[in-house]
Design an enzyme around this catalytic site. Structure first.
Site, PDB file in Angstrom:
ATOM      1  N   HIS A 101       0.829  -1.210   0.000  1.00 21.76           N
ATOM      2  CA  HIS A 101       0.000   0.000   0.000  1.00 21.76           C
ATOM      3  C   HIS A 101       0.862   1.259   0.000  1.00 21.76           C
ATOM      4  CE1 HIS A 101      -3.375  -2.583   0.966  1.00 21.76           C
ATOM      5  NE2 HIS A 101      -2.754  -3.012   2.052  1.00 21.76           N
ATOM      6  N   HIS A 155       5.611   6.441   6.967  1.00 13.74           N
ATOM      7  CA  HIS A 155       5.263   6.020   5.607  1.00 13.74           C
ATOM      8  C   HIS A 155       4.778   7.254   4.868  1.00 13.74           C
ATOM      9  CE1 HIS A 155       1.505   5.813   7.916  1.00 13.74           C
ATOM     10  NE2 HIS A 155       1.018   6.354   6.821  1.00 13.74           N
ATOM     11  N   HIS A 182       2.360   9.068   1.421  1.00 13.97           N
ATOM     12  CA  HIS A 182       1.207   9.003   0.515  1.00 13.97           C
ATOM     13  C   HIS A 182       1.532   9.910  -0.666  1.00 13.97           C
ATOM     14  CE1 HIS A 182      -1.364   7.103   3.621  1.00 13.97           C
ATOM     15  NE2 HIS A 182      -0.631   7.830   4.458  1.00 13.97           N
ATOM     16  N   GLU A 232      -2.973  13.419   1.707  1.00 15.53           N
ATOM     17  CA  GLU A 232      -4.255  12.978   2.261  1.00 15.53           C
ATOM     18  C   GLU A 232      -5.017  14.179   2.817  1.00 15.53           C
ATOM     19  OE1 GLU A 232      -3.548   9.283   4.693  1.00 15.53           O
ATOM     20  OE2 GLU A 232      -4.542   8.571   2.866  1.00 15.53           O
ATOM     21  N   HIS A 237       3.720  10.643   7.100  1.00 22.57           N
ATOM     22  CA  HIS A 237       3.101  10.351   8.392  1.00 22.57           C
ATOM     23  C   HIS A 237       4.092   9.639   9.297  1.00 22.57           C
ATOM     24  CE1 HIS A 237      -1.171  10.428   6.475  1.00 22.57           C
ATOM     25  NE2 HIS A 237      -0.730  11.636   6.785  1.00 22.57           N
ATOM     26  N   THR A 249      -5.818   6.438   8.483  1.00 22.22           N
ATOM     27  CA  THR A 249      -6.399   6.699   7.153  1.00 22.22           C
ATOM     28  C   THR A 249      -6.444   5.456   6.276  1.00 22.22           C
ATOM     29  OG1 THR A 249      -4.305   7.376   6.152  1.00 22.22           O
ATOM     30  CG2 THR A 249      -5.583   9.093   7.249  1.00 22.22           C
TER      31      THR A 249
HETATM   32 ZN   LIG Z   1      -0.575   7.538   6.443  1.00 22.19          ZN
END
Ligand SMILES: [Zn+2]
Ligand SMILES: *[C@@H]1O[C@H](CO)[C@@H](O)[C@H](O)[C@H]1NC(C)=O
Ligand SMILES: *[C@@H]1O[C@H](CO)[C@@H](O)[C@H](O)[C@H]1NC(C)=O
Ligand SMILES: *[C@@H]1O[C@H](CO)[C@@H](O)[C@H](O)[C@H]1NC(C)=O
Ligand SMILES: *[C@@H]1O[C@H](CO)[C@@H](O)[C@H](O)[C@H]1NC(C)=O
Length: 306
Positions: free
Chosen positions: A90, A116, A118, A128, A141, A224
């Site tokens: 992911h 990690h 996004h 996000e 994050h 999230t």
């Molecule tokens: Zn995250």
């Protein structure tokens, strides 16, 4: 014929999935084996349909300034460490060794577990959280749990068991050398399940300098990704981290489980509902500038009298 066309259109609009796994919208196809995109995450875990979900759009003029939101204290963020970086299907996730902690910012002590990222497609929108509707190219994050908890599983059971620090990225004309080690290592983890070791990683090099960490937003939300546990105290910093276009694009070299390019790895923004978003007391600067202006005016006023 018309009927066939109609049912084809209907199927492509609904894309009913039977897969049990969650995924991002960019991975959803209309095959029966398709995974569950963000709209169906509540079928993976009911908490994803809760009232206090993340991410959110932060409308700056509706935020409330709060003087409790002081500066953070970072422990061992400046210590060189060895960390395991993995493509988890992911995102890219870096597991952190014990010892790195945060306090201050109206938070008790929390310890860092992992970070990690996004991102989007071709350097386009990928964060996000959004600020006044603006979506940044990437978001970092750093996930912490309360010092008194021993695992994430334990921390999700408490309303403020988890503290995530969120940072935006912004495209810059220059390469950010502080990210070279991390970005170079992406080549080694292109496929899901692969991992590599980062040597001499320093967390403080990945985030803005301390003087640029005083302005932030605070609200209560969730993870999230499923299980979407509503156990997160969110801190979203205003100052973005610069990365060159090439550096941002490097993340899309990674692949999802299905070998498709890992792009648009963000959950759409969720309803704020009855929550309040606070902002740190950055008005101190504005107030002192107003005082300065007033004293300048009075000086001018005095000299006019003479
Ligand atoms: Zn995250
Ligand atoms: C500061 O922390 C206290 C205690 O946890 C909490 O009740 C309060 O809501 C927090 N303030 C803000 C602005 O988050
Ligand atoms: C990392 O990859 C190796 C194989 O290269 C594997 O044996 C190990 O279990 C992996 N570690 C984790 C934490 O995924
Ligand atoms: C790189 O890290 C150092 C040490 O934390 C910091 O002073 C510098 O501002 C960082 N550079 C960038 C571009 O973020
Ligand atoms: C703080 O942020 C500003 C604007 O993003 C930037 O120009 C400045 O170099 C940063 N300061 C440090 C010390 O990194």
């Amino acid at each position: 014929m018309r009927q066939i066309l109609f049912s084809l259109t209907l199927a492509s609009l609904l894309c009913i999935s039977s897969g049990a796994e969650w995924c991002y919208l960019s991975q959803v196809t209309c095959e029966s084996s398709s995974c569950k995109g963000p709209k169906e995450w509540n079928k993976v875990h009911p908490d994803c349909a809760g009232d206090n979900q993340s991410p959110i759009n932060i409308i700056t003029k509706r935020t409330l300034r709060n003087n409790d939101l002081m500066t953070f204290t970072f422990t061992d963020y400046d210590k060189q460490t060895i960390a395991l970086m993995k493509n988890n299907g992911h995102s890219v996730q870096v597991s952190l060794p014990t010892g790195k902690k945060i306090s201050g910012g109206n938070l008790t002590t929390y310890k860092a577990l992992q970070f990690h990222l996004h991102w989007g497609t071709d350097g386009g929108p990928g964060s996000e959280h959004t600020i006044d509707g603006e979506q940044f190219p990437m978001e970092l994050h750093i996930v912490h749990i309360k010092d008194t908890h021993s695992s994430l599983d334990q921390a999700v059971k408490e309303k403020d068991g988890i503290a995530v620090l969120g940072f935006f990225y912004q495209e810059s004309p220059e390469e950010n050398k502080n990210y070279t080690k991390l970005i170079d290592a992406l080549d080694k983890i292109t496929d899901m399940g692969l991992n590599t070791t980062l040597q001499g990683l320093r967390l403080d090099e990945l985030i803005p300098a301390p003087e640029n960490l005083t302005k932030y937003y605070r609200y209560e939300g969730s993870l999230t990704t499923p299980d979407c546990s509503e156990a997160v105290v969110w801190t979203v910093f205003e100052n973005p981290i610069p990365l060159s276009k090439e550096q941002i694009l490097a993340f899309t070299k990674l692949n999802f489980k299905d070998m498709k390019s890992m792009v648009d790895t963000f959950r759409p923004v969720q309803k704020l509902n009855n929550r309040i978003v606070y902002r740190s007391g950055s008005n101190v600067v504005v107030a002192s500038m107003a005082l300065l202006a007033a004293s300048l005016l009075s000086t001018v006023g005095v000299s006019w009298l003479h």
